[in-house]
Design a protein around this motif. Sequence first.
Motif, mmCIF file in Angstrom:
data_model
loop_
_atom_site.group_PDB
_atom_site.id
_atom_site.type_symbol
_atom_site.label_atom_id
_atom_site.label_comp_id
_atom_site.label_asym_id
_atom_site.label_seq_id
_atom_site.Cartn_x
_atom_site.Cartn_y
_atom_site.Cartn_z
ATOM 1 N N VAL A 1 -3.276 4.642 6.202
ATOM 2 C CA VAL A 1 -1.982 4.972 5.621
ATOM 3 C C VAL A 1 -1.563 6.333 6.155
ATOM 4 O O VAL A 1 -2.395 7.210 6.404
ATOM 5 C CB VAL A 1 -2.031 4.966 4.075
ATOM 6 C CG1 VAL A 1 -2.107 3.554 3.547
ATOM 7 C CG2 VAL A 1 -3.186 5.784 3.549
ATOM 8 N N LEU B 1 0.794 -1.227 0.000
ATOM 9 C CA LEU B 1 0.000 0.000 0.000
ATOM 10 C C LEU B 1 0.827 1.277 0.000
ATOM 11 O O LEU B 1 0.527 2.204 -0.768
ATOM 12 C CB LEU B 1 -0.964 -0.016 1.196
ATOM 13 C CG LEU B 1 -2.073 -1.073 1.113
ATOM 14 C CD1 LEU B 1 -2.945 -1.036 2.359
ATOM 15 C CD2 LEU B 1 -2.924 -0.870 -0.112
ATOM 16 N N LEU C 1 -7.795 3.775 -1.811
ATOM 17 C CA LEU C 1 -7.625 2.941 -0.631
ATOM 18 C C LEU C 1 -8.879 2.129 -0.359
ATOM 19 O O LEU C 1 -8.808 0.982 0.087
ATOM 20 C CB LEU C 1 -7.261 3.807 0.591
ATOM 21 C CG LEU C 1 -6.866 3.036 1.851
ATOM 22 C CD1 LEU C 1 -5.696 2.097 1.573
ATOM 23 C CD2 LEU C 1 -6.515 3.998 2.986
ATOM 24 N N CYS D 1 1.832 2.058 6.463
ATOM 25 C CA CYS D 1 0.471 1.505 6.427
ATOM 26 C C CYS D 1 0.254 0.674 7.687
ATOM 27 O O CYS D 1 1.176 0.022 8.187
ATOM 28 C CB CYS D 1 0.301 0.625 5.189
ATOM 29 S SG CYS D 1 -1.176 -0.406 5.223
#
Length: 514
Positions: free
Chosen positions: A143, A44, A158, A53
């Motif tokens: 995040v 991510l 996301l 993350c």
Amino acid sequence: METKMDTLGFGERLRHVQHRVQSLADLGREETHDRLIRVFVELLPKLLHCERCSIFLADPQGDTLGAKYGTGISEGEIEVSDPQSIAGRVAVTGNAVIENHPNRAAPSHHEAEKATGFQLQNILCVPVRSRAMGSEIVGVVEVLNKKGGFDAQDQERLEDLADGLSHAIESVWAQDRLVALGVELSREIATLPDRNRSFIASDPRMIQILDEVEALGPTPASVLITGENGTGKELVARRLHQLSGDPGRPFVAVNCAAIPENLIESEFFGHERGAFTGAEKSKPGFLEMATGGTLFLDEVGEMPLALQAKLLRVLEQKEGRRVGGQRLVHYRFRLLSATNQDLVAKVADGSFREDLYYRLFSVHVTVPPLRERLRDIPLMLERFVAETSEEWQKPISGIAPDLIERFEAYHWPGNVRQLRREAERLVALTPPGESIELNRCSPELKQRPKESSLQIIADGSVSLKEQLRAFEHRIVDATLHHCGGKKSQAARCLGISRQALHTKLKDREESLDY
């Protein structure tokens, strides 16, 4: 600035994860859950261009969030019970939160900073919803610390990834192939800043070749690119050209097999006005046009012997004359060549000059056929379907798992070119908004592959042991399919123990690059 290629790569990886996890959702063991979550944690930040993350999973027997995984955090679990924390609010309300100026004095932030030594600057947090349990919140993903802060587009991305993650959480008992998926994704993560590659590659052999291309690109080295028709030899040549300096410099591609022999000298060297009947004006040749850039000789093995001698002289002296001209023309270009033929064999039978062979290239790159890049087939299919769907403005909802399995078992004589054509056919025949199904494939792909379709490689490049191993994998796959994916039944049919079958399945995943 985000490019179309960046966005496309993002979507491909997400859809690939979703397909693999969903197709294995009824098999496996619990420890695969931990491995796959950790892959997401590493993936991510690279996709969203931030620093860290964290992933929290809801405790199904309580009101807390636990089993926190985080970038750079040592293994362990942290329980979060404060509903006023950002993660707690998202879990309770089900609404995403963006805070580009968070209150670092809040107890939850203070405790996290004290425990990790990491200072929070901004945060984006979204819920993970279950598809099987009525959209119940099963976790949250956050995040941290993006330069310039997070925005609505980051939130949308996301949320898409969190939707993919819900499959992983619901697939706690996914079978051992999920472990192999984690390894495969980790390799993809290592190549994520994909340097604007035009290629799709997760197969280790192809990744190694592309790494060689990246290393060769900035050098002036002459390169010979070999491989079967449709494998992407010209793409390799164009990538080398892009990496060699200013991409605006000329890239002159010449198909040596497509030029009539009586015109080939004037096409390569150019001609002056009146040099022959019909030469009404002067014209530069390919060698002159490529000056300052790249000359790409495709199907170089088809070049007539008479021209081979003239090309050798050009490569040695860097100069020549137009047909009918007296002025000496100086050439300065990088030479790239490609062929699907065995030039060593052509040298042996006298149809290709040995001295030109040794002058033609410094480095030889071989592009493998698609049947030897099984890991890349699902990714390529996703890319080609997405591109065609977008170009034709025809939405496609997905691709059936059994179709992908059939594509992986097919031998692809036309390689990537054939795969792209098949993707276009499937988009054309699939009604808008529906999923692509196996029954819409070309007749040759609808047929279940026979055992005899296993490729026999007799040139010594693959050992007998490796080929027997691949044949065993086919038998195991066919038996599993016959038994509906039930491993105990398949083991009985094969006359082996369930543990032995488990070992063979794991071995198959680790050798997919064969």
